[in-house]
Write a protein that holds these residues in place. Structure first.
Motif, PDB file in Angstrom:
ATOM      1  N   GLU A  12       0.947  -1.204   0.039  1.00  0.00           N
ATOM      2  CA  GLU A  12       0.166   0.049  -0.132  1.00  0.00           C
ATOM      3  C   GLU A  12       0.769   1.368   0.007  1.00  0.00           C
ATOM      4  N   TRP A  13       1.880   1.128   0.851  1.00  0.00           N
ATOM      5  CA  TRP A  13       2.773   2.415   0.883  1.00  0.00           C
ATOM      6  C   TRP A  13       3.547   2.602  -0.271  1.00  0.00           C
ATOM      7  N   ALA A  14       4.021   1.501  -1.025  1.00  0.00           N
ATOM      8  CA  ALA A  14       4.757   1.745  -2.132  1.00  0.00           C
ATOM      9  C   ALA A  14       3.734   2.266  -3.262  1.00  0.00           C
ATOM     10  N   GLU A  15       2.378   1.968  -3.469  1.00  0.00           N
ATOM     11  CA  GLU A  15       1.461   2.337  -4.332  1.00  0.00           C
ATOM     12  C   GLU A  15       1.157   3.724  -4.079  1.00  0.00           C
ATOM     13  N   ARG A  16       1.165   4.011  -3.020  1.00  0.00           N
ATOM     14  CA  ARG A  16       0.912   5.638  -2.655  1.00  0.00           C
ATOM     15  C   ARG A  16       1.826   6.354  -3.147  1.00  0.00           C
ATOM     16  N   HIS A  17       3.046   5.893  -3.068  1.00  0.00           N
ATOM     17  CA  HIS A  17       4.394   6.570  -3.544  1.00  0.00           C
ATOM     18  C   HIS A  17       5.068   6.272  -4.700  1.00  0.00           C
ATOM     19  N   GLU A  18       4.022   5.538  -5.699  1.00  0.00           N
ATOM     20  CA  GLU A  18       4.695   5.169  -6.884  1.00  0.00           C
ATOM     21  C   GLU A  18       5.401   6.143  -7.773  1.00  0.00           C
ATOM     22  N   GLU A  19       5.236   7.219  -7.706  1.00  0.00           N
ATOM     23  CA  GLU A  19       5.846   8.204  -8.688  1.00  0.00           C
ATOM     24  C   GLU A  19       7.405   8.362  -7.979  1.00  0.00           C
ATOM     25  N   ASP A  20       7.560   8.224  -6.944  1.00  0.00           N
ATOM     26  CA  ASP A  20       8.823   8.483  -6.423  1.00  0.00           C
ATOM     27  C   ASP A  20       9.828   7.247  -7.017  1.00  0.00           C
ATOM     28  N   SER A  21       9.060   5.918  -6.961  1.00  0.00           N
ATOM     29  CA  SER A  21       9.542   4.904  -7.250  1.00  0.00           C
ATOM     30  C   SER A  21      10.188   4.828  -8.900  1.00  0.00           C
ATOM     31  N   ARG A  22       9.719   5.874  -9.552  1.00  0.00           N
ATOM     32  CA  ARG A  22      10.149   5.661 -11.151  1.00  0.00           C
ATOM     33  C   ARG A  22      11.270   6.730 -11.152  1.00  0.00           C
ATOM     34  N   ARG A  23      11.638   7.305  -9.932  1.00  0.00           N
ATOM     35  CA  ARG A  23      13.016   8.288 -10.148  1.00  0.00           C
ATOM     36  C   ARG A  23      14.302   7.467 -10.524  1.00  0.00           C
ATOM     37  N   THR A  24      15.083   7.936 -11.181  1.00  0.00           N
ATOM     38  CA  THR A  24      16.412   7.156 -11.816  1.00  0.00           C
ATOM     39  C   THR A  24      17.522   8.011 -11.236  1.00  0.00           C
ATOM     40  N   TRP A  25      18.733   7.425 -11.073  1.00  0.00           N
ATOM     41  CA  TRP A  25      19.872   7.655 -10.609  1.00  0.00           C
ATOM     42  C   TRP A  25      20.963   6.846 -11.438  1.00  0.00           C
ATOM     43  N   GLY A  46      23.662   4.051 -12.064  1.00  0.00           N
ATOM     44  CA  GLY A  46      23.944   2.901 -11.429  1.00  0.00           C
ATOM     45  C   GLY A  46      25.060   2.913 -10.359  1.00  0.00           C
ATOM     46  N   SER A  47      26.264   3.753 -10.962  1.00  0.00           N
ATOM     47  CA  SER A  47      27.408   3.732 -10.237  1.00  0.00           C
ATOM     48  C   SER A  47      27.296   4.700  -8.991  1.00  0.00           C
ATOM     49  N   SER A  48      26.627   5.633  -9.105  1.00  0.00           N
ATOM     50  CA  SER A  48      26.227   6.725  -8.093  1.00  0.00           C
ATOM     51  C   SER A  48      25.540   6.113  -7.003  1.00  0.00           C
ATOM     52  N   LEU A  49      24.467   5.205  -7.350  1.00  0.00           N
ATOM     53  CA  LEU A  49      23.525   4.438  -6.174  1.00  0.00           C
ATOM     54  C   LEU A  49      24.521   3.399  -5.447  1.00  0.00           C
ATOM     55  N   LEU A  50      25.665   2.780  -6.091  1.00  0.00           N
ATOM     56  CA  LEU A  50      26.435   1.935  -5.499  1.00  0.00           C
ATOM     57  C   LEU A  50      27.239   2.694  -4.617  1.00  0.00           C
ATOM     58  N   ASP A  51      27.683   3.766  -5.052  1.00  0.00           N
ATOM     59  CA  ASP A  51      28.678   4.538  -3.998  1.00  0.00           C
ATOM     60  C   ASP A  51      27.896   4.906  -2.772  1.00  0.00           C
ATOM     61  N   GLN A  52      26.533   5.268  -3.011  1.00  0.00           N
ATOM     62  CA  GLN A  52      25.928   5.831  -1.746  1.00  0.00           C
ATOM     63  C   GLN A  52      25.628   4.476  -0.802  1.00  0.00           C
ATOM     64  N   VAL A  53      25.436   3.535  -1.262  1.00  0.00           N
ATOM     65  CA  VAL A  53      25.256   2.103  -0.678  1.00  0.00           C
ATOM     66  C   VAL A  53      26.428   1.806   0.240  1.00  0.00           C
ATOM     67  N   LEU A  54      27.620   1.823  -0.688  1.00  0.00           N
ATOM     68  CA  LEU A  54      28.976   1.655   0.096  1.00  0.00           C
ATOM     69  C   LEU A  54      29.455   2.652   1.008  1.00  0.00           C
ATOM     70  N   ASP A  55      29.001   3.830   1.013  1.00  0.00           N
ATOM     71  CA  ASP A  55      29.505   4.894   1.815  1.00  0.00           C
ATOM     72  C   ASP A  55      28.387   4.549   3.051  1.00  0.00           C
ATOM     73  N   SER A  56      27.468   4.114   2.892  1.00  0.00           N
ATOM     74  CA  SER A  56      26.608   3.949   4.234  1.00  0.00           C
ATOM     75  C   SER A  56      27.196   2.753   4.829  1.00  0.00           C
ATOM     76  N   MET A  57      27.343   1.702   3.983  1.00  0.00           N
ATOM     77  CA  MET A  57      27.895   0.451   4.683  1.00  0.00           C
ATOM     78  C   MET A  57      29.221   0.744   5.544  1.00  0.00           C
ATOM     79  N   TRP A  58      30.239   1.497   5.050  1.00  0.00           N
ATOM     80  CA  TRP A  58      31.376   1.860   5.690  1.00  0.00           C
ATOM     81  C   TRP A  58      31.191   2.705   6.935  1.00  0.00           C
ATOM     82  N   ARG A  59      30.125   3.395   6.925  1.00  0.00           N
ATOM     83  CA  ARG A  59      29.756   4.248   8.148  1.00  0.00           C
ATOM     84  C   ARG A  59      28.949   3.188   9.132  1.00  0.00           C
TER      85      ARG A  59
END
Length: 256
Positions: A219-232, A234-247
Motif C-alpha cells: 500500500e505504501w509503495a503504491e501511494r508513493h509510486e511516482e517516487d519509485s520511478r525516479r532514476t539515478w 547505477g554507479s552513483s547508487l552503488l557509491d551511496q550504498v557503500l558509503d553507508s556500509m562503511w559508516r
C-alpha cells in the motif's frame, strides 16, 4: 549492460571481498536492492563462520518460523522492490497474497494498531526506539503470522526483506517461541541492510529514513509510486550504498 565492481570491506567477522554487477546508465532504486541484499548476506555468512569457529550453533532451520510473527520493517527501496515482485507473480498467486494482506490489515485494524503503523511509515522524522518498542510489542502480542507465510514457510523467500535475512540466533530454538520473555542470542549484524537502504533513500530524496511495516508495504509503495520511478546513475547508487556500509562498519568496530 552492466558494470562490474570489485568490493572489499573489513567487517568485525572478517574481510568481505566480492565482485558485483550494477546496471549501467540511469536506474531506479529497486535495481540496487538485490545487490545490497547480496552484500548483506555475504557479510552474514562471515558472522556465521565466525560463530561456528567459536563453537556456537546456528539454531535457525527451514520451517522454523517463530520470528515470522514479529513486525518486520522495510526501507522504502525494499517496499518498492516488493511491489514490483508481487506485481510480476501469476494472477492467481498475486490475488491470493493480496487477500491475505487484506485479512491481516482487517485484523490489525480491529486491534487498533493499523493507524499507528501508518503513522510510523509516513513519519516526517526518524521514529526513536522508545516510540517503536511499544508498537513492536503490541503487534507481536497478536501473534499474527506474516501474510507471506504459508505452511510455516516463506512464500516470497527470494524477495524477503533484509530484516528477515539478518535474524539468526545461536540460542536454543525453543526459546524463540516467545521472543519477548526469553533471552535469545541473535547473531551480530554489523550492517543492517534495511537501515542502509533507508539512509540511501533519505539522502537521495532529502527525506527521513523510513520504517515501513511489512503488512502495509505494498500500500505504501503504491501511494508513493511516482517516487519509485525516479532514476539515478547505477554507479552513483552503488557509491551511496557503500558509503553507508562503511559508516555502519565504522560504528561496529568502535563498539568492539
Amino acid at each position: 549492460m552492466v558494470e562490474r565492481f570489485e568490493v572489499a570491506l573489513n567487517t568485525p567477522a572478517g574481510r568481505l571481498t566480492t565482485a558485483i554487477d550494477v546496471p549501467m546508465g540511469f536506474i531506479p532504486i529497486t535495481a540496487i536492492v538485490p545487490v545490497t541484499r547480496r552484500l548483506g548476506e555475504e557479510a552474514a555468512q562471515l558472522e556465521v563462520r565466525h560463530a561456528i569457529e567459536a563453537g556456537q550453533t546456528i539454531s535457525c532451520r527451514m520451517g522454523c518460523a517463530a520470528c515470522c510473527r514479529m513486525l518486520v520493517p522495510l526501507s522504502a527501496p525494499e517496499a518498492f522492490a516488493l511491489r514490483v515482485y508481487v506485481g510480476q507473480l501469476p494472477t492467481d498467486r498475486r490475488t491470493h497474497l493480496l487477500n491475505r494482506l487484506s485479512d491481516t490489515k482487517d485484523r490489525v485494524r480491529r486491534e487498533g494498531l493499523w493507524d499507528r503503523l501508518n503513522d510510523m511509515a509516513e513519519a516526517a522524522r526518524p521514529v526513536p526506539d522508545e516510540e517503536l518498542d511499544p508498537i513492536n510489542r503490541a503487534y507481536y502480542a497478536l501473534r499474527i503470522p506474516c501474510p507471506y507465510l504459508e505452511n510455516e514457510m516463506c512464500s516470497i523467500y527470494e524477495a524477503r526483506p533484509a530484516a528477515c535475512r539478518e535474524l539468526l540466533v545461536t540460542s536454543p530454538a525453543e526459546l524463540c517461541q516467545d521472543l519477548v520473555q526469553n533471552p535469545v542470542t541473535p547473531l551480530p549484524v554489523s550492517m543492517r541492510m534495511s537501515s542502509i537502504l533507508g539512509l540511501v533513500w533519505g539522502t537521495l530524496t532529502n527525506s527521513p529514513p523510513r520504517l515501513i511495516p511489512l503488512p502495509m508495504a505494498l500500500e505504501w509503495a503504491e501511494r508513493h509510486e511516482e517516487d519509485s520511478r525516479r532514476t539515478w546513475p547505477g554507479s552513483s547508487l552503488l557509491d551511496q550504498v557503500l558509503d553507508s556500509m562503511w559508516r555502519f562498519l565504522s560504528q561496529a568496530f568502535q563498539k568492539k
